[in-house]
Design an enzyme around this catalytic site. Structure first.
Site, PDB file in Angstrom:
ATOM      1  N   ALA A 192      -4.632   6.398  -7.134  1.00  0.00           N
ATOM      2  CA  ALA A 192      -5.734   5.501  -7.273  1.00  0.00           C
ATOM      3  C   ALA A 192      -6.349   5.861  -8.736  1.00  0.00           C
ATOM      4  O   ALA A 192      -7.147   4.781  -9.450  1.00  0.00           O
ATOM      5  CB  ALA A 192      -6.870   5.955  -6.395  1.00  0.00           C
TER       6      ALA A 192
ATOM      7  N   MET B 242     -12.984  13.035   1.858  1.00  0.00           N
ATOM      8  CA  MET B 242     -12.686  12.034   2.739  1.00  0.00           C
ATOM      9  C   MET B 242     -12.483  12.832   4.062  1.00  0.00           C
ATOM     10  O   MET B 242     -11.829  13.632   4.446  1.00  0.00           O
ATOM     11  CB  MET B 242     -11.034  11.520   2.465  1.00  0.00           C
TER      12      MET B 242
ATOM     13  N   LYS C 136       3.574   1.456  -3.868  1.00  0.00           N
ATOM     14  CA  LYS C 136       2.989   0.574  -5.031  1.00  0.00           C
ATOM     15  C   LYS C 136       3.942   0.609  -6.133  1.00  0.00           C
ATOM     16  O   LYS C 136       3.933  -0.199  -7.066  1.00  0.00           O
ATOM     17  CB  LYS C 136       1.801   1.059  -5.204  1.00  0.00           C
TER      18      LYS C 136
ATOM     19  N   ALA D  82      -5.755  12.259 -10.868  1.00  0.00           N
ATOM     20  CA  ALA D  82      -4.810  11.657 -11.829  1.00  0.00           C
ATOM     21  C   ALA D  82      -3.636  11.139 -10.854  1.00  0.00           C
ATOM     22  O   ALA D  82      -2.657  11.083 -11.085  1.00  0.00           O
ATOM     23  CB  ALA D  82      -4.259  12.747 -12.566  1.00  0.00           C
ATOM     24  N   GLY D  83      -4.051  10.817  -9.470  1.00  0.00           N
ATOM     25  CA  GLY D  83      -3.327  10.290  -8.612  1.00  0.00           C
ATOM     26  C   GLY D  83      -2.989   8.807  -8.694  1.00  0.00           C
ATOM     27  O   GLY D  83      -3.326   8.118  -9.613  1.00  0.00           O
TER      28      GLY D  83
ATOM     29  N   ASN E 174      -8.692  17.013 -13.438  1.00  0.00           N
ATOM     30  CA  ASN E 174      -7.834  17.195 -12.547  1.00  0.00           C
ATOM     31  C   ASN E 174      -7.344  18.348 -12.271  1.00  0.00           C
ATOM     32  O   ASN E 174      -7.403  19.345 -13.122  1.00  0.00           O
ATOM     33  CB  ASN E 174      -6.636  16.141 -12.855  1.00  0.00           C
ATOM     34  N   ARG E 175      -6.931  18.829 -11.135  1.00  0.00           N
ATOM     35  CA  ARG E 175      -6.508  20.414 -10.781  1.00  0.00           C
ATOM     36  C   ARG E 175      -5.270  20.468 -11.334  1.00  0.00           C
ATOM     37  O   ARG E 175      -4.923  21.437 -11.952  1.00  0.00           O
ATOM     38  CB  ARG E 175      -6.435  20.195  -9.206  1.00  0.00           C
TER      39      ARG E 175
ATOM     40  N   THR F 130       0.722  -1.183  -0.063  1.00  0.00           N
ATOM     41  CA  THR F 130      -0.097  -0.109   0.014  1.00  0.00           C
ATOM     42  C   THR F 130       0.696   1.376   0.165  1.00  0.00           C
ATOM     43  O   THR F 130       2.169   1.061  -0.126  1.00  0.00           O
ATOM     44  CB  THR F 130      -1.021  -0.153   1.132  1.00  0.00           C
TER      45      THR F 130
ATOM     46  N   ASP G  12      -6.178  -3.732  -7.447  1.00  0.00           N
ATOM     47  CA  ASP G  12      -7.067  -2.351  -7.499  1.00  0.00           C
ATOM     48  C   ASP G  12      -8.032  -2.354  -8.678  1.00  0.00           C
ATOM     49  O   ASP G  12      -9.149  -2.053  -8.477  1.00  0.00           O
ATOM     50  CB  ASP G  12      -6.212  -1.326  -7.280  1.00  0.00           C
TER      51      ASP G  12
HETATM   52  P1  ATR Z   1      -4.154   8.606  -4.390  1.00  0.00           P
HETATM   53  O1  ATR Z   1      -2.856   7.875  -4.443  1.00  0.00           O
HETATM   54  O2  ATR Z   1      -5.141   8.513  -3.114  1.00  0.00           O
HETATM   55  O3  ATR Z   1      -4.843   9.041  -5.672  1.00  0.00           O
HETATM   56  P2  ATR Z   1      -2.681  11.219  -4.676  1.00  0.00           P
HETATM   57  O4  ATR Z   1      -1.627  10.437  -5.552  1.00  0.00           O
HETATM   58  O5  ATR Z   1      -2.041  12.081  -3.714  1.00  0.00           O
HETATM   59  O6  ATR Z   1      -3.445  10.048  -4.069  1.00  0.00           O
HETATM   60  O7  ATR Z   1      -3.738  11.879  -5.522  1.00  0.00           O
HETATM   61  C1  ATR Z   1      -4.723  12.522  -4.948  1.00  0.00           C
HETATM   62  C2  ATR Z   1      -5.638  13.236  -6.009  1.00  0.00           C
HETATM   63  O8  ATR Z   1      -6.627  13.954  -5.292  1.00  0.00           O
HETATM   64  C3  ATR Z   1      -4.867  13.935  -7.218  1.00  0.00           C
HETATM   65  O9  ATR Z   1      -5.646  13.884  -8.314  1.00  0.00           O
HETATM   66  C4  ATR Z   1      -5.244  15.586  -6.707  1.00  0.00           C
HETATM   67  O10 ATR Z   1      -5.138  16.427  -7.648  1.00  0.00           O
HETATM   68  P3  ATR Z   1      -3.760  17.030  -8.149  1.00  0.00           P
HETATM   69  O11 ATR Z   1      -2.999  15.805  -9.071  1.00  0.00           O
HETATM   70  O12 ATR Z   1      -4.159  18.205  -8.652  1.00  0.00           O
HETATM   71  O13 ATR Z   1      -2.906  17.383  -6.965  1.00  0.00           O
HETATM   72  C5  ATR Z   1      -6.364  15.317  -6.073  1.00  0.00           C
HETATM   73  N1  ATR Z   1      -6.633  16.382  -5.150  1.00  0.00           N
HETATM   74  C6  ATR Z   1      -6.249  16.481  -3.734  1.00  0.00           C
HETATM   75  N2  ATR Z   1      -7.077  17.712  -3.099  1.00  0.00           N
HETATM   76  C7  ATR Z   1      -7.338  18.292  -4.215  1.00  0.00           C
HETATM   77  C8  ATR Z   1      -8.292  19.466  -4.213  1.00  0.00           C
HETATM   78  N3  ATR Z   1      -8.548  20.325  -3.034  1.00  0.00           N
HETATM   79  N4  ATR Z   1      -9.122  19.774  -5.321  1.00  0.00           N
HETATM   80  C9  ATR Z   1      -9.116  18.982  -6.489  1.00  0.00           C
HETATM   81  N5  ATR Z   1      -8.200  17.986  -6.437  1.00  0.00           N
HETATM   82  C10 ATR Z   1      -7.605  17.457  -5.218  1.00  0.00           C
END
Ligand code: ATR
Length: 289
Positions: free
Chosen positions: A138, A204, A74, A135-136, A158-159, A70, A110
């Site tokens: 998951a 979350m 990964k 785009a993280g 995505n942001r 985890t 997953d």
């Molecule tokens: P995970 O492995 O759980 O996917 P991560 O790799 O940290 O975690 O990815 C988190 C995702 O949530 C990303 O797509 C992130 O957007 P960015 O790529 O722009 O960072 C998104 N995310 C987190 N906080 C956010 C927010 N306040 N508004 C929009 N997207 C957010």
């Protein structure tokens, strides 16, 4: 598995990650093992970044039959494996290791867990317009699933545009699915969004949502939110208010765990047994949450 029943021939499995204290996988796997009649025990191993190879080599030396992997290991773990399954390689992440004579084989369950969320609801992604928020880590398995299942179009929202573009390129490299990248301000411009997969951390443990206008969901058939705390996110609630079906992330968690168990033991849980296990674990989780 009751601790009193651990004996010399009990097979040992575990999860490696840097925040395993919060993991539900030990309860999940030990319950599945007991209910499926397998003599196994599954324990958490806290492993720091940079020590993943040492952990994997140690696991092999001690005949640990399999691991789940985890956050945040990964990707790092992939360098320490004997082989990586093709879908896991396309995703670029491994969450399941199975011990073989040559070392560990790597898989990604997953994507199997996410697919099951749709299968269970008789929904296919084939030929559909899929919208992916995030785009993280998951999001990778969700994007590759859209390609694998021959979705007509995948829109990644995505942001940070660069991260979404990199994920889009990965999908385009392997699949014919049309892929587009947009920001949240363009969400309402998507023509016929049919399936929505939420993989960001927004919502979350809070009442926030990445989708500002709930009207977005009026043409969406099904929403999968990978979050399960709270059990029903604001996004799910608003999607339901607009007539969509909404599933939280617990189903994906359950099914990725069951898929790992099935890979380790070369067995398939019967459909009835699967639903019984899911019900039992859902009740257990909700009782503790
Ligand atoms: P995970 O492995 O759980 O996917 P991560 O790799 O940290 O975690 O990815 C988190 C995702 O949530 C990303 O797509 C992130 O957007 P960015 O790529 O722009 O960072 C998104 N995310 C987190 N906080 C956010 C927010 N306040 N508004 C929009 N997207 C957010």
């Amino acid at each position: 598995m009751c601790v009193e029943l651990v004996e010399g021939k009990t097979a040992v499995y575990g999860i490696i990650g840097d925040r395993v204290e919060k993991s539900f996988s030990p309860v999940l796997q030990n319950t599945i093992g007991r209910e499926m009649g397998v003599n196994m025990v599954y324990v958490p191993f806290k492993v720091e970044s940079g020590r993943v190879r040492a952990a994997v080599e140690g696991g092999r030396a001690m005949n640990i039959r399999g691991f789940n992997v985890t956050v945040p290991h990964k990707i790092e773990v992939m360098d320490a494996l004997a082989s990586v399954d093709e879908t896991a390689a396309r995703i670029g992440a491994v969450n399941t290791l199975k011990l073989t004579e040559n070392g560990y084989e790597g898989y990604n369950t997953d994507i199997i867990g996410l697919k099951k969320c749709f299968d269970e609801r008789k929904t296919s992604l084939k030929g559909r317009n899929v919208v992916l928020a995030g785009a993280g880590g998951a999001a990778n398995s969700a994007a590759i699933l859209a390609g694998e299942e021959k979705a007509a179009k995948l829109v990644i929202v995505n942001r940070t545009a660069e991260k979404a573009e990199a994920l889009a390129e990965r999908v385009r490299k392997y699949y014919d699915t049309e892929v587009e990248v947009i920001g949240y301000d363009k969400l309402m411009d998507i023509a016929e969004p049919e399936i929505f997969i939420q993989t960001t951390s927004v919502g979350m443990g809070s009442d926030e949502t990445p989708v500002a206008e709930k009207e977005f969901f009026k043409n969406v058939g099904i929403v999968v939110d990978i979050i399960y705390t709270p059990w029903e996110t604001r996004l799910m609630r608003e999607a339901k208010e607009m007539g969509a079906a909404a599933v939280n992330g617990f189903d994906m968690l359950f099914y990725q765990g069951l898929a790992s168990f099935e890979i380790w033991n070369d067995m398939k849980a019967e459909p009835e047994k699967t639903l019984e296990l899911k019900k039992k674990l859902t009740e257990f989780y909700r009782g503790r949450a």
